[in-house]
Write a protein that holds these residues in place. Structure first.
Motif, PDB file in Angstrom:
ATOM      1  N   LEU A 152     -66.464 -96.346  27.206  1.00  0.00           N
ATOM      2  CA  LEU A 152     -65.196 -95.707  26.898  1.00  0.00           C
ATOM      3  C   LEU A 152     -64.710 -94.910  28.109  1.00  0.00           C
ATOM      4  CD1 LEU A 152     -63.787 -95.975  24.222  1.00  0.00           C
ATOM      5  CD2 LEU A 152     -64.580 -93.698  23.639  1.00  0.00           C
ATOM      6  N   ALA A 153     -65.617 -94.102  28.650  1.00  0.00           N
ATOM      7  CA  ALA A 153     -65.272 -93.319  29.838  1.00  0.00           C
ATOM      8  C   ALA A 153     -64.962 -94.260  30.993  1.00  0.00           C
ATOM      9  CB  ALA A 153     -66.414 -92.390  30.191  1.00  0.00           C
ATOM     10  N   GLY A 154     -65.797 -95.307  31.141  1.00  0.00           N
ATOM     11  CA  GLY A 154     -65.618 -96.243  32.245  1.00  0.00           C
ATOM     12  C   GLY A 154     -64.265 -96.911  32.217  1.00  0.00           C
ATOM     13  N   SER A 155     -63.851 -97.354  31.055  1.00  0.00           N
ATOM     14  CA  SER A 155     -62.575 -98.060  30.987  1.00  0.00           C
ATOM     15  C   SER A 155     -61.407 -97.133  31.231  1.00  0.00           C
ATOM     16  CB  SER A 155     -62.394 -98.694  29.619  1.00  0.00           C
ATOM     17  OG  SER A 155     -63.560 -99.318  29.255  1.00  0.00           O
ATOM     18  N   ALA A 156     -61.559 -95.892  30.776  1.00  0.00           N
ATOM     19  CA  ALA A 156     -60.482 -94.951  31.034  1.00  0.00           C
ATOM     20  C   ALA A 156     -60.299 -94.805  32.536  1.00  0.00           C
ATOM     21  CB  ALA A 156     -60.798 -93.603  30.392  1.00  0.00           C
ATOM     22  N   LEU A 175     -52.170 -92.475  10.663  1.00  0.00           N
ATOM     23  CA  LEU A 175     -52.184 -93.094  11.993  1.00  0.00           C
ATOM     24  C   LEU A 175     -53.224 -92.424  12.885  1.00  0.00           C
ATOM     25  CD1 LEU A 175     -48.382 -93.702  12.691  1.00  0.00           C
ATOM     26  CD2 LEU A 175     -50.143 -95.396  12.160  1.00  0.00           C
ATOM     27  N   VAL A 176     -53.330 -91.106  12.756  1.00  0.00           N
ATOM     28  CA  VAL A 176     -54.360 -90.393  13.519  1.00  0.00           C
ATOM     29  C   VAL A 176     -55.743 -90.901  13.129  1.00  0.00           C
ATOM     30  CG1 VAL A 176     -55.464 -88.149  13.893  1.00  0.00           C
ATOM     31  CG2 VAL A 176     -52.964 -88.322  13.862  1.00  0.00           C
ATOM     32  N   TYR A 177     -55.974 -91.052  11.821  1.00  0.00           N
ATOM     33  CA  TYR A 177     -57.296 -91.528  11.378  1.00  0.00           C
ATOM     34  C   TYR A 177     -57.596 -92.914  11.926  1.00  0.00           C
ATOM     35  CZ  TYR A 177     -56.319 -87.904   7.901  1.00  0.00           C
ATOM     36  OH  TYR A 177     -55.977 -86.743   7.291  1.00  0.00           O
ATOM     37  N   ALA A 230     -60.672 -93.757  14.185  1.00  0.00           N
ATOM     38  CA  ALA A 230     -61.628 -94.738  13.676  1.00  0.00           C
ATOM     39  C   ALA A 230     -61.892 -95.815  14.714  1.00  0.00           C
ATOM     40  CB  ALA A 230     -61.094 -95.358  12.385  1.00  0.00           C
ATOM     41  N   PHE A 231     -60.841 -96.295  15.353  1.00  0.00           N
ATOM     42  CA  PHE A 231     -61.044 -97.349  16.343  1.00  0.00           C
ATOM     43  C   PHE A 231     -61.836 -96.859  17.542  1.00  0.00           C
ATOM     44  CE2 PHE A 231     -58.461-100.219  14.070  1.00  0.00           C
ATOM     45  CZ  PHE A 231     -58.765-101.456  14.602  1.00  0.00           C
ATOM     46  N   HIS A 232     -61.527 -95.659  18.000  1.00  0.00           N
ATOM     47  CA  HIS A 232     -62.297 -95.117  19.121  1.00  0.00           C
ATOM     48  C   HIS A 232     -63.770 -95.008  18.757  1.00  0.00           C
ATOM     49  CE1 HIS A 232     -58.613 -94.064  21.297  1.00  0.00           C
ATOM     50  NE2 HIS A 232     -59.411 -93.964  22.336  1.00  0.00           N
ATOM     51  N   THR A 233     -64.026 -94.515  17.544  1.00  0.00           N
ATOM     52  CA  THR A 233     -65.411 -94.360  17.119  1.00  0.00           C
ATOM     53  C   THR A 233     -66.095 -95.712  17.042  1.00  0.00           C
ATOM     54  OG1 THR A 233     -64.552 -92.583  15.761  1.00  0.00           O
ATOM     55  CG2 THR A 233     -66.850 -93.189  15.423  1.00  0.00           C
ATOM     56  N   LEU A 234     -65.373 -96.669  16.487  1.00  0.00           N
ATOM     57  CA  LEU A 234     -65.931 -98.017  16.345  1.00  0.00           C
ATOM     58  C   LEU A 234     -66.382 -98.556  17.699  1.00  0.00           C
ATOM     59  CD1 LEU A 234     -66.170-100.176  14.050  1.00  0.00           C
ATOM     60  CD2 LEU A 234     -64.153-101.238  15.093  1.00  0.00           C
ATOM     61  N   ALA A 241     -59.025-104.204  24.445  1.00  0.00           N
ATOM     62  CA  ALA A 241     -58.358-104.553  23.197  1.00  0.00           C
ATOM     63  C   ALA A 241     -58.086-103.297  22.376  1.00  0.00           C
ATOM     64  CB  ALA A 241     -59.221-105.537  22.407  1.00  0.00           C
ATOM     65  N   LEU A 242     -59.066-102.414  22.353  1.00  0.00           N
ATOM     66  CA  LEU A 242     -58.887-101.166  21.602  1.00  0.00           C
ATOM     67  C   LEU A 242     -57.679-100.386  22.111  1.00  0.00           C
ATOM     68  CD1 LEU A 242     -59.982 -98.712  19.797  1.00  0.00           C
ATOM     69  CD2 LEU A 242     -60.759 -97.884  22.008  1.00  0.00           C
ATOM     70  N   PHE A 243     -57.657-100.190  23.422  1.00  0.00           N
ATOM     71  CA  PHE A 243     -56.564 -99.392  23.979  1.00  0.00           C
ATOM     72  C   PHE A 243     -55.220-100.056  23.742  1.00  0.00           C
ATOM     73  CE2 PHE A 243     -59.917 -97.217  26.313  1.00  0.00           C
ATOM     74  CZ  PHE A 243     -59.454 -95.914  26.249  1.00  0.00           C
ATOM     75  N   VAL A 244     -55.189-101.358  23.969  1.00  0.00           N
ATOM     76  CA  VAL A 244     -53.939-102.077  23.794  1.00  0.00           C
ATOM     77  C   VAL A 244     -53.506-102.007  22.327  1.00  0.00           C
ATOM     78  CG1 VAL A 244     -52.862-104.349  23.900  1.00  0.00           C
ATOM     79  CG2 VAL A 244     -54.345-103.589  25.755  1.00  0.00           C
ATOM     80  N   PHE A 245     -54.462-102.195  21.430  1.00  0.00           N
ATOM     81  CA  PHE A 245     -54.138-102.207  20.003  1.00  0.00           C
ATOM     82  C   PHE A 245     -53.587-100.855  19.550  1.00  0.00           C
ATOM     83  CE2 PHE A 245     -55.391-101.478  15.582  1.00  0.00           C
ATOM     84  CZ  PHE A 245     -54.737-102.543  14.972  1.00  0.00           C
ATOM     85  N   VAL A 246     -54.297 -99.790  19.916  1.00  0.00           N
ATOM     86  CA  VAL A 246     -53.844 -98.466  19.486  1.00  0.00           C
ATOM     87  C   VAL A 246     -52.478 -98.158  20.094  1.00  0.00           C
ATOM     88  CG1 VAL A 246     -54.347 -96.002  19.619  1.00  0.00           C
ATOM     89  CG2 VAL A 246     -56.157 -97.618  19.043  1.00  0.00           C
ATOM     90  N   HIS A 247     -52.297 -98.576  21.327  1.00  0.00           N
ATOM     91  CA  HIS A 247     -51.017 -98.385  21.988  1.00  0.00           C
ATOM     92  C   HIS A 247     -49.908 -99.126  21.243  1.00  0.00           C
ATOM     93  CE1 HIS A 247     -48.141 -98.814  25.431  1.00  0.00           C
ATOM     94  NE2 HIS A 247     -48.458 -97.543  25.533  1.00  0.00           N
TER      95      HIS A 247
END
Ligand SMILES: Nc1ncnc2c1ncn2[C@@H]1O[C@H](COP(=O)(O)OP(=O)(O)OP(=O)(O)O)[C@@H](O)[C@H]1O
Ligand SMILES: [Mg+2]
Lengths: 372, 299
Positions: free
Chosen positions: B290-294, B270-272, B276-280, B221-227
């Motif tokens: 995070l590494a695993g999903s990448a 947008l950068v923040y 922020a989402f990655h940190t969350l 969801a994070l990746f899709v959302f940021v994308h």
């Protein structure tokens, strides 16, 4: 009703299943009596797992009938069959606690909360896991996980419990303990069970009856004692794997069975034979149990002859000797017959050494049809 | 999901190799290796610089009110942020809402689809899996034009619904690839165990598979959302005055009026948001995931 209800007779008739061109099960027919533990035994790839999964309903598209207490169940989906299944790797739900795992089947059956809790306690006690109910499966040892898987599959009182190689993931040391535990639990609960294994010893020790399978077919169904002492086929004898097997011709003299072995100057007497052995003169395989071979310490045949008048006597040489607790296992190179394995009480063979020449007596054998 | 261990073992290997060579190799060779290590370190630093520099530049510029960074080392201020007009904030909020809903829709659609693909043993699976990659192979601008042709007659262009549908379509590809990989990591026997204990297939999915997928789905969801948040070409044509994603808003302003400080400030925001989402996610489910999903995404 201490642990569960006494189940119903399980009948499997002409079960068949193929994967494309490979037919994994061919005409599998057997019964399991209520409270009985039947082992499916056979070499790798003979269709044991396929048989279990077909019975559980996880492999649709099979032929044949499966019924519990006379009622067909093979049209039901797996969740309606009331069968417990323990996978080789246990397949415990890693995100649930031990109690939640055990209670899963009860939850699916909408048991009321109190009854569920009571049953979970009962199962934890049965598996000697009191106090571990709140752990996650990942925090248990292999043996404990195995017992959780076992009682999880029994908790909802299935009509039939299926175990696929339940001990193969444990180290050898643990295996015997867990095996005893499992047998104990099964006896106390009288849970009708099918156990799949490729380990002869496991099957012999644990089961009431053994279904020996070979290439998707039933080779023999018998009690462990019968299977061990009177294998019906050469395959069975080799798979159970303790006897010496020699090839020869079937002789019949009045009421007495015997076999003429190529290279031996006299026939061997045979007290038992499998039903499928043909008429006199047909080729047979003779299975000689290691206990049916005797040796004489002083290289004189006379002692043997007087003690066992009906024995076949030959000479041989000890090519290996190993002490196994109460008994010793000798490998004898017997003239005309090749290397035979012999097991005698340790006291009887005291003083024999590697390389000694000895007198060898063959007391008895069991005859079976030769396998192609 | 073994990305984390992967990295650790890689590190361990590098370390042990270092000590071993120092211990028993002749001097000249050792020097060679040392030079090699320095070169490698420099190379990695250069790569990092190339990746991070533009981002750092934008952030620095946002506090200095313009892109001419070096010329004014003194003028750190928040004035560019204060100058952000309300239509930027509206566009950002619009983008967040539609990215959010598109992410939810994409995942809700992707989970059953992935389940069917992985468990159904469909012969068409490879074909479908390949088909899902198509949006990556086709330029987004082409898809944008196609969507315009499709949406105008349906009345979906220049609307919140239209943008959300477009984002859903494009993120479905990503979501499906994630969920397929995640689903493949859940042994089928767990489901079979659930089914033999009396669960229907759907119950097995919701009580066993979904809870096990949950951490992975959060990452997806994070990746899709940021994308979704930064999607631009796809939305360029179907956006309009009533439906303006922030990327399109910034683009048109910069084209019309040049790189204004408030545009830089909004880019920095947008950068923040991304950071922020990655940190969350890293904090809630762990950096390991995070590494695993990448890795899963690449695979
Ligand atoms: N899903 C499948 N598709 C195709 N062939 C299969 C499938 N499952 C099993 N088989 C084949 O069916 C035969 C029986 O397999 P099965 O897994 O039942 O053997 P097994 O007796 O359980 O062996 P093991 O002791 O190794 O577990 C084998 O020849 C196997 O290759
Ligand atoms: Mg198997």
């Amino acid at each position: 009703m201490l642990y569960g209800k006494l189940g119903q007779r399980v009948q499997v008739r002409h079960l068949s299943k193929s994967f494309g061109k490979i037919s994994a099960l061919r005409d599998l027919t057997f019964d399991v009596e209520p409270g009985e533990l039947v082992a499916f035994l056979g070499p790798s790839g003979c269709g044991k797992t396929t048989a279990l999964k077909t019975i559980a309903g996880l492999l649709p598209g099979h032929g044949g009938e499966i019924s519990f207490g006379g009622e067909r169940i093979d049209h039901l989906p797996p969740n309606k069959r009331n069968i417990g299944l323990v996978f080789q790797n246990y397949s415990l739900f890693p995100h649930m606690t031990v109690s939640e795992n055990i209670g899963y089947g009860l939850r699916m059956r909408r048991w009321p909360l109190e009854r569920r809790a009571a049953r979970i306690r009962e199962m934890l006690a049965l598996a000697r896991l009191e106090g571990l109910g709140d752990r996650k499966p990942g925090q248990l040892s292999g043996g404990q996980q195995q017992r959780v898987a076992l009682v999880r599959a029994m908790a909802f009182m299935p009509d039939l419990l299926l175990l696929d190689e339940p001990l193969s993931n444990l180290d050898a040391g643990l295996r015997e303990d867990v095996r005893a535990d499992m047998r104990n639990i099964q006896r106390r609960t009288r849970q009708t069970t099918i156990l799949v294994t490729h380990d002869q010893e496991e099957a012999l020790v644990m089961s009431d009856r053994i279904v020996l399978m070979n290439q998707g077919r039933v080779e023999q169904i018998d009690s462990p004692e019968q299977l061990y002492s009177m294998p019906a086929t050469e395959f069975a004898a080799r798979f159970i794997g303790r006897g010496n097997i020699l090839y020869g011709t079937y002789l019949r003299d009045g009421d007495v069975d015997a076999v003429r072995i190529e290279g031996l100057d006299a026939p061997l007497s045979a007290s038992t034979k499998a039903p499928a052995v043909g008429p006199a003169g047909s080729p047979v395989a003779a299975c000689i149990q290691p206990e049916q071979i005797v040796v004489s310490a002083r290289n004189d045949a006379e002692t043997l002859k007087s003690r066992w008048p009906r024995a076949f006597i030959a000479t041989g040489k000890i090519v290996d000797i190993a002490f196994h607790g109460g008994s010793s296992v000798l490998h004898l190179d017997v003239e005309g017959a090749g290397v035979l394995k012999c097991r005698r009480p340790a006291t009887e063979v005291q003083g024999l050494r590697f390389g000694d020449r000895v007198a060898v007596g063959i007391l008895d054998c069991h005859l079976m049809p030769q396998s192609e | 999901m073994t990305g984390g261990e992967f990295q650790e073992s890689g590190k361990a290997f590098g370390g042990s190799r270092g000590t071993r060579t120092r211990a028993n190799l002749p001097g000249r060779f050792r020097t060679g290796i040392r030079i090699g290590r320095i070169a490698l370190t420099a190379y990695v630093l250069l790569m990092l610089a190339l990746l991070a520099l533009p981002i750092v530049l934008v952030v620095v510029a946002s506090f200095q009110g313009g892109m001419e960074v070096a010329s004014r080392p003194d003028g750190w201020s928040l004035s560019a942020y204060e100058a952000i007009p309300t239509n930027y904030w509206d566009a950002l909020w619009f983008t967040i809402r539609s990215a959010f809903w598109a992410t939810i829709c994409a995942l809700v659609l992707a989970v059953p689809a992935a389940w069917g693909l992985v468990r159904g043993n469909l012969r068409e699976r490879r074909f479908v899996s390949a088909l899902v990659l198509l949006p990556d192979a086709v330029p987004s601008i082409t898809l944008g034009i196609a969507l315009l042709a499709l949406f105008v007659p349906l009345g979906l262009s220049n609307s919140f619904a239209g943008i959300t549908v477009a984002l859903t379509v494009i993120s479905l590809a990503m979501a499906l690839r994630f969920t397929e990989a995640l689903m493949g990591g859940v042994p089928e026997e767990l489901e079979q165990a659930a089914v033999t204990m009396g669960a229907s297939r759907v119950t097995a999915l919701t009580t066993v598979v979904l809870p096990l997928l949950a951490p992975g789905l959060a990452i997806a969801a994070l990746f899709v959302f940021v994308h979704n948040l930064v999607t631009f070409e796809l939305l360029l044509f179907i956006a309009g005055p009533r439906a303006t994603p922030i990327s399109v808003q910034l683009f048109s302003d910069i084209v019309d009026r040049g790189v204004l400080p408030q545009a830089i400030a909004m880019s920095a925001i947008l950068v923040y948001v991304g950071i922020a989402f990655h940190t969350l996610v890293a904090m809630t489910v762990g950096a390991r995931y995070l590494a695993g999903s990448a890795m899963a995404r690449k695979g």
